[in-house]
Design a protein around this motif. Sequence first.
Motif, PDB file in Angstrom:
ATOM      1  N   ASP A   4       4.466  -5.089 -11.398  1.00 19.06           N
ATOM      2  CA  ASP A   4       5.136  -4.233 -10.410  1.00 19.06           C
ATOM      3  C   ASP A   4       4.842  -4.635  -8.969  1.00 19.06           C
ATOM      4  OD1 ASP A   4       2.497  -3.398 -10.419  1.00 19.06           O
ATOM      5  OD2 ASP A   4       2.983  -1.273 -10.293  1.00 19.06           O
ATOM      6  N   ARG A  25       9.966  -0.667  -8.953  1.00 18.37           N
ATOM      7  CA  ARG A  25      10.139   0.794  -8.913  1.00 18.37           C
ATOM      8  C   ARG A  25      10.222   1.353  -7.501  1.00 18.37           C
ATOM      9  NH1 ARG A  25       4.205   2.037 -11.230  1.00 18.37           N
ATOM     10  NH2 ARG A  25       3.077   1.133  -9.497  1.00 18.37           N
ATOM     11  N   TYR A  40      14.454  -1.825 -12.604  1.00 18.33           N
ATOM     12  CA  TYR A  40      14.191  -0.754 -11.651  1.00 18.33           C
ATOM     13  C   TYR A  40      13.682   0.521 -12.307  1.00 18.33           C
ATOM     14  CZ  TYR A  40      16.590  -3.791  -8.404  1.00 18.33           C
ATOM     15  OH  TYR A  40      16.934  -4.865  -7.621  1.00 18.33           O
ATOM     16  N   LYS A  41      13.814   0.628 -13.609  1.00 17.11           N
ATOM     17  CA  LYS A  41      13.308   1.805 -14.317  1.00 17.11           C
ATOM     18  C   LYS A  41      12.821   1.363 -15.701  1.00 17.11           C
ATOM     19  CE  LYS A  41      17.919   3.259 -15.676  1.00 17.11           C
ATOM     20  NZ  LYS A  41      18.979   2.592 -15.033  1.00 17.11           N
TER      21      LYS A  41
END
Length: 52
Positions: A4, A25, A40-41
């Motif tokens: 991330d 995120r 993104y998720k």
Amino acid sequence: MIGDLWETDISGAVKLGIKSIWFNRRNETNFDGDIAEIIYKPNDLIEKLNLT
């Protein structure tokens, strides 16, 4: 590699030739999207790994 943080997780892995997926995120925009897959998720990861 799944990470991330672009600078520490993804950039380093790509330099070593490791295929990477960046979990963006925070919707950051300062990255090179051509060198890593971007999600993104969490559900996007399931789709990338073909776990559906």
